[in-house]
Design an enzyme around this catalytic site. Structure first.
Site, PDB file in Angstrom:
ATOM      1  CG  ASN A  63      61.800 113.373 104.086  1.00 17.65           C
ATOM      2  OD1 ASN A  63      62.256 113.481 102.952  1.00 17.65           O
ATOM      3  ND2 ASN A  63      62.323 112.581 105.002  1.00 17.65           N
ATOM      4  N   GLY A 109      70.226 110.393 103.929  1.00  9.47           N
ATOM      5  CA  GLY A 109      69.225 109.802 103.028  1.00  9.47           C
ATOM      6  C   GLY A 109      68.666 110.727 101.978  1.00  9.47           C
ATOM      7  CB  THR A 110      68.914 113.819 100.652  1.00  6.92           C
ATOM      8  OG1 THR A 110      68.587 114.597  99.489  1.00  6.92           O
ATOM      9  CG2 THR A 110      70.145 114.393 101.321  1.00  6.92           C
ATOM     10  CB  CYS A 138      43.588 128.815 101.324  1.00  4.52           C
ATOM     11  SG  CYS A 138      42.353 129.692 100.335  1.00  4.52           S
ATOM     12  CG  LEU A 180      70.879 101.890 101.026  1.00  4.64           C
ATOM     13  CD1 LEU A 180      71.111 101.227 102.373  1.00  4.64           C
ATOM     14  CD2 LEU A 180      69.395 101.778 100.644  1.00  4.64           C
ATOM     15  CG  HIS A 216      61.312 120.363  99.537  1.00  7.23           C
ATOM     16  ND1 HIS A 216      62.069 119.330  99.061  1.00  7.23           N
ATOM     17  CD2 HIS A 216      61.991 121.498  99.206  1.00  7.23           C
ATOM     18  CE1 HIS A 216      63.165 119.798  98.467  1.00  7.23           C
ATOM     19  NE2 HIS A 216      63.140 121.111  98.552  1.00  7.23           N
TER      20      HIS A 216
HETATM   21  C1  BJW Z   1      68.524 105.583 102.066  1.00 11.37           C
HETATM   22  C2  BJW Z   1      67.722 104.512 102.383  1.00 11.37           C
HETATM   23  C3  BJW Z   1      67.870 104.014 103.665  1.00 11.37           C
HETATM   24  C4  BJW Z   1      67.236 105.007 100.396  1.00 11.37           C
HETATM   25  N1  BJW Z   1      68.746 104.578 104.501  1.00 11.37           N
HETATM   26  N2  BJW Z   1      69.413 106.164 102.825  1.00 11.37           N
HETATM   27  C5  BJW Z   1      70.477 123.856  88.636  1.00 11.37           C
HETATM   28  C6  BJW Z   1      71.068 124.415  89.746  1.00 11.37           C
HETATM   29  C7  BJW Z   1      70.308 124.843  90.816  1.00 11.37           C
HETATM   30  C8  BJW Z   1      68.933 124.687  90.806  1.00 11.37           C
HETATM   31  C9  BJW Z   1      68.349 124.142  89.699  1.00 11.37           C
HETATM   32  C10 BJW Z   1      69.104 123.739  88.631  1.00 11.37           C
HETATM   33  N3  BJW Z   1      68.250 123.287  87.703  1.00 11.37           N
HETATM   34  C11 BJW Z   1      66.993 123.348  88.174  1.00 11.37           C
HETATM   35  C12 BJW Z   1      67.044 123.877  89.407  1.00 11.37           C
HETATM   36  C13 BJW Z   1      65.915 124.116  90.306  1.00 11.37           C
HETATM   37  C14 BJW Z   1      65.258 122.877  90.875  1.00 11.37           C
HETATM   38  C15 BJW Z   1      66.171 121.666  90.903  1.00 11.37           C
HETATM   39  O1  BJW Z   1      66.940 121.440  91.801  1.00 11.37           O
HETATM   40  N4  BJW Z   1      66.076 120.794  89.900  1.00 11.37           N
HETATM   41  C16 BJW Z   1      66.931 119.621  89.845  1.00 11.37           C
HETATM   42  C17 BJW Z   1      66.104 118.401  89.462  1.00 11.37           C
HETATM   43  C18 BJW Z   1      68.078 119.915  88.924  1.00 11.37           C
HETATM   44  N5  BJW Z   1      64.911 123.245  92.218  1.00 11.37           N
HETATM   45  C19 BJW Z   1      63.827 123.939  92.492  1.00 11.37           C
HETATM   46  O2  BJW Z   1      63.049 124.278  91.626  1.00 11.37           O
HETATM   47  C20 BJW Z   1      63.608 124.316  93.934  1.00 11.37           C
HETATM   48  N6  BJW Z   1      63.359 125.695  94.053  1.00 11.37           N
HETATM   49  C21 BJW Z   1      64.291 126.592  93.783  1.00 11.37           C
HETATM   50  O3  BJW Z   1      65.391 126.311  93.330  1.00 11.37           O
HETATM   51  O4  BJW Z   1      63.879 127.836  94.114  1.00 11.37           O
HETATM   52  C22 BJW Z   1      64.737 128.913  93.767  1.00 11.37           C
HETATM   53  C23 BJW Z   1      64.044 129.686  92.747  1.00 11.37           C
HETATM   54  C24 BJW Z   1      62.683 129.651  92.667  1.00 11.37           C
HETATM   55  C25 BJW Z   1      62.057 130.380  91.707  1.00 11.37           C
HETATM   56  C26 BJW Z   1      62.804 131.147  90.841  1.00 11.37           C
HETATM   57  C27 BJW Z   1      64.171 131.163  90.929  1.00 11.37           C
HETATM   58  C28 BJW Z   1      64.802 130.447  91.892  1.00 11.37           C
HETATM   59  C29 BJW Z   1      62.393 123.615  94.501  1.00 11.37           C
HETATM   60  C30 BJW Z   1      62.612 122.147  94.615  1.00 11.37           C
HETATM   61  C31 BJW Z   1      61.345 121.469  95.120  1.00 11.37           C
HETATM   62  C32 BJW Z   1      61.501 119.969  95.158  1.00 11.37           C
HETATM   63  N7  BJW Z   1      60.242 119.405  95.416  1.00 11.37           N
HETATM   64  C33 BJW Z   1      60.149 117.943  95.618  1.00 11.37           C
HETATM   65  C34 BJW Z   1      58.656 117.612  95.764  1.00 11.37           C
HETATM   66  C35 BJW Z   1      58.139 118.104  97.128  1.00 11.37           C
HETATM   67  C36 BJW Z   1      56.795 117.584  97.436  1.00 11.37           C
HETATM   68  C37 BJW Z   1      56.741 116.067  97.400  1.00 11.37           C
HETATM   69  O5  BJW Z   1      57.300 115.405  98.290  1.00 11.37           O
HETATM   70  O6  BJW Z   1      56.119 115.555  96.459  1.00 11.37           O
HETATM   71  O7  BJW Z   1      60.852 117.562  96.810  1.00 11.37           O
HETATM   72  S1  BJW Z   1      60.947 116.986  94.342  1.00 11.37           S
HETATM   73  C38 BJW Z   1      61.500 115.709  95.416  1.00 11.37           C
HETATM   74  O8  BJW Z   1      62.950 115.657  95.454  1.00 11.37           O
HETATM   75  C39 BJW Z   1      61.043 116.130  96.838  1.00 11.37           C
HETATM   76  C40 BJW Z   1      62.244 115.776  97.660  1.00 11.37           C
HETATM   77  O9  BJW Z   1      62.230 116.484  98.875  1.00 11.37           O
HETATM   78  C41 BJW Z   1      63.397 116.113  96.758  1.00 11.37           C
HETATM   79  C42 BJW Z   1      64.689 115.437  97.119  1.00 11.37           C
HETATM   80  O10 BJW Z   1      64.568 114.046  97.063  1.00 11.37           O
HETATM   81  P1  BJW Z   1      65.383 113.143  98.097  1.00 11.37           P
HETATM   82  O11 BJW Z   1      64.847 113.312  99.461  1.00 11.37           O
HETATM   83  O12 BJW Z   1      66.825 113.358  97.909  1.00 11.37           O
HETATM   84  O13 BJW Z   1      64.939 111.668  97.603  1.00 11.37           O
HETATM   85  P2  BJW Z   1      65.584 110.763  96.457  1.00 11.37           P
HETATM   86  O14 BJW Z   1      64.575 109.727  96.120  1.00 11.37           O
HETATM   87  O15 BJW Z   1      66.118 111.566  95.352  1.00 11.37           O
HETATM   88  O16 BJW Z   1      66.831 110.076  97.172  1.00 11.37           O
HETATM   89  C43 BJW Z   1      66.647 109.126  98.201  1.00 11.37           C
HETATM   90  C44 BJW Z   1      67.998 108.899  98.867  1.00 11.37           C
HETATM   91  O17 BJW Z   1      67.807 108.070  99.986  1.00 11.37           O
HETATM   92  C45 BJW Z   1      69.031 108.182  97.963  1.00 11.37           C
HETATM   93  O18 BJW Z   1      70.281 108.882  98.067  1.00 11.37           O
HETATM   94  C46 BJW Z   1      69.143 106.785  98.564  1.00 11.37           C
HETATM   95  O19 BJW Z   1      70.462 106.257  98.471  1.00 11.37           O
HETATM   96  C47 BJW Z   1      68.810 107.067 100.004  1.00 11.37           C
HETATM   97  N8  BJW Z   1      68.211 105.923 100.703  1.00 11.37           N
HETATM   98  N9  BJW Z   1      66.935 104.210 101.250  1.00 11.37           N
HETATM   99  C48 BJW Z   1      69.519 105.624 104.043  1.00 11.37           C
HETATM  100  N10 BJW Z   1      67.147 102.972 104.060  1.00 11.37           N
END
Ligand code: BJW
Length: 224
Positions: free
Chosen positions: A84, A167-168, A109, A194, A101
């Site tokens: 987060n 929660g991810t 900058c 959840l 993240h």
């Molecule tokens: C509750 C609840 C309640 C609800 N109580 N629970 C294949 C394999 C490996 C990697 C890749 C791949 N294909 C592509 C990639 C790379 C890519 C990736 O993973 N893509 C996927 C979509 C497939 N990853 C990257 O690019 C990352 N970098 C990387 O891999 O670098 C290595 C590299 C770099 C360069 C060259 C070579 C290698 C970077 C990832 C950056 C993600 N950025 C974001 C935005 C950040 C800024 C912002 O906030 O805007 O991060 S995307 C977004 O998703 C954000 C979050 O941190 C992230 C995860 O989301 P999260 O937290 O899981 O939220 P939700 O909404 O998905 O889930 C919510 C959960 O809460 C649910 O489970 C609910 O059930 C639960 N919930 N209410 C408890 N009350």
């Protein structure tokens, strides 16, 4: 310990992929990639400015506060990494938070590489306090960029006693792979969510809202 958007949901911050989530109004590739920022910086800055403006209107919930209680007892034995970019862990009392993240409350900058505490907007292209250029961007990690602190995270993960995911959704890497890394090192693994996440190879799942599950689990740990 890994946290995601679900831990802040009950504080009033939208998750990404749930119904009514942040992505509902935006395509991730339009706002969360360096290419999107190059193509339409104003759209991307507005998206993050709105989220930064929301922070003072929300408060940490019982889950954030419970993890701070746990840190008081465990100290450095608790390694808390969050995906987060909000500041609710810190405002809930945690002092050792690894923001893999990035963070809404700093600006980066790209001209001089300085990170500056930031509470205002970036849309109007304010000058960097370090070098004076208008090259500030949100200090967040977009798709295709390298998350912060990966060496420290891997060191803490491998061989840890217990890995807890809260929660991810388990779809964004590298965070989604932490459970496998912990399992490979012989750790016990627990998911508090959840709904079951996509990467559901945990030893134990507890299903429910974080504000209930996390304090209950912390009480159990502190009771020994
Ligand atoms: C509750 C609840 C309640 C609800 N109580 N629970 C294949 C394999 C490996 C990697 C890749 C791949 N294909 C592509 C990639 C790379 C890519 C990736 O993973 N893509 C996927 C979509 C497939 N990853 C990257 O690019 C990352 N970098 C990387 O891999 O670098 C290595 C590299 C770099 C360069 C060259 C070579 C290698 C970077 C990832 C950056 C993600 N950025 C974001 C935005 C950040 C800024 C912002 O906030 O805007 O991060 S995307 C977004 O998703 C954000 C979050 O941190 C992230 C995860 O989301 P999260 O937290 O899981 O939220 P939700 O909404 O998905 O889930 C919510 C959960 O809460 C649910 O489970 C609910 O059930 C639960 N919930 N209410 C408890 N009350």
């Amino acid at each position: 310990m890994l946290t995601g958007a679900g831990i802040s949901a009950e504080s009033g911050l939208a998750t990404f992929r749930d119904a009514d989530g942040l992505w509902e109004g935006h395509h991730p590739e339009d706002v969360a990639t360096p290419e999107a920022f190059d193509a339409d910086p104003a759209l991307v800055q507005r998206f993050y400015d709105e989220r930064r403006r929301a922070l003072p209107r929300v408060q940490p919930n019982a889950a954030h506060r419970a993890l701070a209680r746990l840190e008081e007892t465990l100290g450095d034995d608790l390694f808390l990494v969050t995906q987060n970019i909000d500041d609710l862990h810190e405002r809930g009392g945690s002092t050792r938070v690894h923001h893999m993240h990035g963070s809404l409350v700093t600006a980066w900058c790209v001209a001089c590489d300085r990170r500056t505490p930031w509470s205002g907007d970036l849309l109007d292209q304010p000058p960097c306090p370090g070098c004076g250029t208008s090259a500030l961007r949100p200090d967040v990690v977009w798709f295709g960029e390298m998350p912060y602190g990966m060496d420290d995270i891997h060191r803490a993960l491998f061989g840890c006693e217990l890995f807890v995911s809260i929660g991810t959704s388990g779809v964004v890497y590298p965070a989604a792979g932490f459970v496998d890394y912990a399992l490979a090192g012989g750790s016990r693994t627990l998911e508090l969510n959840l709904e079951r996440a996509a990467n559901s190879d945990f030893h134990e799942h507890r299903q429910g809202p974080a504000s209930e599950l996390v304090p209950r689990w912390v009480d159990e740990v502190l009771a020994g």
